[in-house]
Design an enzyme around this catalytic site. Sequence first.
Site, mmCIF file in Angstrom:
data_model
loop_
_atom_site.group_PDB
_atom_site.id
_atom_site.type_symbol
_atom_site.label_atom_id
_atom_site.label_comp_id
_atom_site.label_asym_id
_atom_site.label_seq_id
_atom_site.Cartn_x
_atom_site.Cartn_y
_atom_site.Cartn_z
ATOM 1 N N GLU A 123 0.851 -1.200 0.000
ATOM 2 C CA GLU A 123 0.000 0.000 0.000
ATOM 3 C C GLU A 123 0.880 1.241 0.000
ATOM 4 O O GLU A 123 2.030 1.194 0.424
ATOM 5 C CB GLU A 123 -0.864 0.031 1.277
ATOM 6 N N LYS A 125 2.135 4.659 1.556
ATOM 7 C CA LYS A 125 2.181 5.165 2.938
ATOM 8 C C LYS A 125 1.852 6.655 2.876
ATOM 9 O O LYS A 125 2.682 7.486 2.529
ATOM 10 C CB LYS A 125 3.565 4.941 3.547
ATOM 11 N N ASP A 127 1.074 10.417 3.771
ATOM 12 C CA ASP A 127 1.779 11.276 4.725
ATOM 13 C C ASP A 127 0.808 12.302 5.306
ATOM 14 O O ASP A 127 0.685 13.414 4.806
ATOM 15 C CB ASP A 127 2.931 11.974 3.997
ATOM 16 N N TYR A 235 -6.989 -0.076 7.387
ATOM 17 C CA TYR A 235 -6.975 -1.271 8.245
ATOM 18 C C TYR A 235 -8.237 -1.353 9.078
ATOM 19 O O TYR A 235 -8.657 -0.372 9.677
ATOM 20 C CB TYR A 235 -5.748 -1.264 9.164
ATOM 21 N N LYS A 321 10.624 3.355 3.703
ATOM 22 C CA LYS A 321 10.597 4.822 3.549
ATOM 23 C C LYS A 321 11.456 5.238 2.358
ATOM 24 O O LYS A 321 12.597 4.797 2.228
ATOM 25 C CB LYS A 321 11.143 5.491 4.824
ATOM 26 N N CYS A 415 15.866 47.465 2.024
ATOM 27 C CA CYS A 415 14.922 46.768 1.148
ATOM 28 C C CYS A 415 15.434 46.786 -0.302
ATOM 29 O O CYS A 415 15.758 47.857 -0.825
ATOM 30 C CB CYS A 415 13.548 47.432 1.215
ATOM 31 N N CYS A 418 12.830 49.128 -2.433
ATOM 32 C CA CYS A 418 12.581 50.563 -2.245
ATOM 33 C C CYS A 418 13.685 51.243 -1.440
ATOM 34 O O CYS A 418 13.654 52.460 -1.249
ATOM 35 C CB CYS A 418 11.231 50.786 -1.563
ATOM 36 N N CYS A 433 10.448 45.045 5.555
ATOM 37 C CA CYS A 433 10.654 46.398 5.053
ATOM 38 C C CYS A 433 9.587 47.267 5.714
ATOM 39 O O CYS A 433 8.398 46.950 5.656
ATOM 40 C CB CYS A 433 10.501 46.409 3.532
ATOM 41 N N CYS A 439 6.436 50.919 -0.648
ATOM 42 C CA CYS A 439 7.316 49.925 -1.263
ATOM 43 C C CYS A 439 6.527 49.183 -2.349
ATOM 44 O O CYS A 439 5.479 48.602 -2.066
ATOM 45 C CB CYS A 439 7.790 48.973 -0.167
HETATM 46 S S1 IVH Z 1 -0.990 0.466 8.743
HETATM 47 C C1 IVH Z 1 -0.423 -1.190 13.188
HETATM 48 N N1 IVH Z 1 -1.096 1.500 6.338
HETATM 49 O O1 IVH Z 1 2.027 5.308 8.936
HETATM 50 C C2 IVH Z 1 -0.055 -0.094 12.264
HETATM 51 N N2 IVH Z 1 -0.285 2.867 8.091
HETATM 52 O O2 IVH Z 1 4.046 4.432 11.525
HETATM 53 C C3 IVH Z 1 -1.089 0.093 11.234
HETATM 54 N N3 IVH Z 1 0.268 5.161 7.382
HETATM 55 O O3 IVH Z 1 0.699 5.791 12.096
HETATM 56 C C4 IVH Z 1 -0.699 1.122 10.290
HETATM 57 N N4 IVH Z 1 -0.281 4.925 5.280
HETATM 58 O O4 IVH Z 1 -0.491 6.925 10.188
HETATM 59 C C5 IVH Z 1 -0.760 1.720 7.631
HETATM 60 N N5 IVH Z 1 -1.293 2.274 4.155
HETATM 61 C C6 IVH Z 1 -0.976 2.499 5.437
HETATM 62 C C7 IVH Z 1 -0.498 3.734 5.896
HETATM 63 C C8 IVH Z 1 -0.155 3.895 7.229
HETATM 64 C C9 IVH Z 1 0.172 5.754 6.204
HETATM 65 C C10 IVH Z 1 0.777 5.821 8.617
HETATM 66 C C11 IVH Z 1 -0.070 5.642 9.816
HETATM 67 C C12 IVH Z 1 0.828 5.107 10.905
HETATM 68 C C13 IVH Z 1 2.196 5.304 10.323
HETATM 69 C C14 IVH Z 1 3.064 4.138 10.685
#
Ligand code: IVH
Length: 677
Positions: A123, A125, A127, A235, A321, A415, A418, A433, A439
């Site tokens: 999946e 991740k 942010d 999840y 990561k 500045c 100006c 400024c 300005c």
């Molecule tokens: S599963 C038991 N799936 O990443 C942990 N986490 O440190 C279940 N996150 O706090 C997390 N995308 O906020 C999972 N596809 C994804 C995710 C995801 C982002 C974040 C989540 C979590 C941190 C993991």
Amino acid sequence: MTEAQAKKKIEDLSKEIEKHNYNYYALDNPTISDYDFDMLLEELVKLEKEFPQFLSPDSPSQRVGGAITKVFKTVKHKYAMLSLSNSYSKEELSDFDERVKKGLGLGGNDLFGGTGGVEYVCELKFDGLSISLTYEHGKLVKAVTRGDGVQGDDVTTNAKTIRSIPLQLKGDFPDFFEIRGEIYMSHKMFDEINKEREEIGEAPLANPRNSASGTMKMQDSGIVAKRKLECFVYYMMGDKLPAKTQYQNLEMAKKWGFRTSPQTQLCGSMEEVFAFIDHWDKARHKLPFDIDGIVIKVNDYKQQQNLGFTAKSPRWAIAYKFKAEQVSTVLEKVTYQVGRTGSITPVANLKPVLLAGTTVKRASLHNADIIEKLDVREGDYVYVEKGGEIIPKIVGVDLSKRPKGLEPLKYITKCPECGAKLERKEEEANHYCVNENGCPPQIKGKMEHFVSRKAMDIDSLGGETIEQLYKEGLVKNIADLYDLKKEQLLPLERMAEKSANNLIEGIEASKKVPFERVLYAIGIRHVGETTAKKIARKVKNMDALLQASEEELLHIEEVGEIIAKSIAHFFSQPDNRKIVERLQKHGLQFALSEEQLQNTSNKLEGKTFVISGTFERHSRDELKDMIEKNGGKNSGSISGKTSFVLAGDNMGPEKLKKAEKLGVQIISEADFEKMIQ
Ligand code: IVH
């Protein structure tokens, strides 16, 4: 409309709106324009106001927000919210794969070259910030942030404004379950917010992640709604889940109305996992939101259970990561930009270099402190990085390549636009400024803000025309706009008769814009759209604002010390006072209208209300509005500071207990009406 008709219409509209939400977010296939959608929602809100007895807590009208949460309640998680262990290389992932197989008693790869009885789900991740959503009988009952993993903040009211979080599920779902996901902000929304922040002189937000988590902790859910946060779920947990695997549970979640990521992929081997990672390491730059890696999960829930958890994270999942991409290039020159509020930003002009799919020529150096800390000099080789931030940043200097004789950078004292002196307040990182009204970029910036949509909304006057008008000496400040004559415009380049007419008409029409927007438009630093509204409601007219002391200003909701000082400073400048006087003479709205003034008083001054339950004669939003119009404050939770709990039918027993314990007076709708009579 009869009661029965209204009930039916409210139900039909709610269903229709939720169907469009589902099409848009779960299926990614909208079948209605944004405008038509807003119209449906508006119709529903109106009907619910008229017939509050049919307003249900999971009505799609909750998406509009409005409720205030003063203090977010701390809630203990039913299942702890753990984080994932991180990895940064394929070797580490192979080690994870081996640990998983060992833990499950499976020996190496199976005969078919697969993963030896383990399937992985890959999946994105996301942010943002993680959220735990609890559903009972198909209704969203609670949304809690991660917090320290054991307990988090109850942000349900704010979460309800997020359109991809369903309030009522469809189909065959368990009576009780929890689903976890990530709330995030799209790049588009993030850029819009930063544009607005720049306009009111606030420092830009660093990245969409901070922006999303900051938004979720805002007290006013109406603002949260405007920020259009989004959510992917990833999840599910509970005793009676529909399927035995991660992948299928997510598929079911989608059927019930949740938004799941279409990028999720089932992988039968580590090679497939690696291919997924390689693909997204490059393709992530094209996504409309930020991801900072890939999450790899064991698909089978039984296997997950057998593997279990360490103290901090599950043994059945790992995050990979992405490395923040970094390159080294030459810093050719440092130049300085002047913003609308006069803030100075040093900019690194770089020898062009390819980074994360785009050619980078410039990077922000933020402020004098950062330059000093990096000891960066013109001619240096610098490391440029694109991490969570949209604008690339300089993270270090390659001292081994520093040519001899480079001089330390001397920060400018005047500045660049100006020539006026620069000032730096103690608590601020940026230089400014001081020549506010003389300005050029500040003048033009102030004018662009003044005419913008949320301010005076003069759309016939764009950035280019402002530039032209300024260059020709026709306008030097916002008040000059109202002296413009058609004959002065016609000789300008690209200015036909029609555009000149439009411009003059647009300026004229802006004289009807309500007082609160005029207050926003005149460009007092730190006074945004909402703050301007709250101030306007409280002071009622410009004269009263001019007379108000800093102390008095502090009593207005949303106004803290910084804003109070900024307002006082603004009106202490003779130039600003002159401009404001001229605007008044030109006939701009300098007071609330008769309609706005109706039903307002100071009767509830200093009183804080908590509204709970449902009411006979007014909707909750109406009551809130009445409280504010009469000088009172709304709060979402009962505390020692609460003056009254305004209780309707079905007030929660918890709230009742708390109010009694703290000795807070509980009043009815009728009591309240008497108070403001
Ligand atoms: S599963 C038991 N799936 O990443 C942990 N986490 O440190 C279940 N996150 O706090 C997390 N995308 O906020 C999972 N596809 C994804 C995710 C995801 C982002 C974040 C989540 C979590 C941190 C993991």
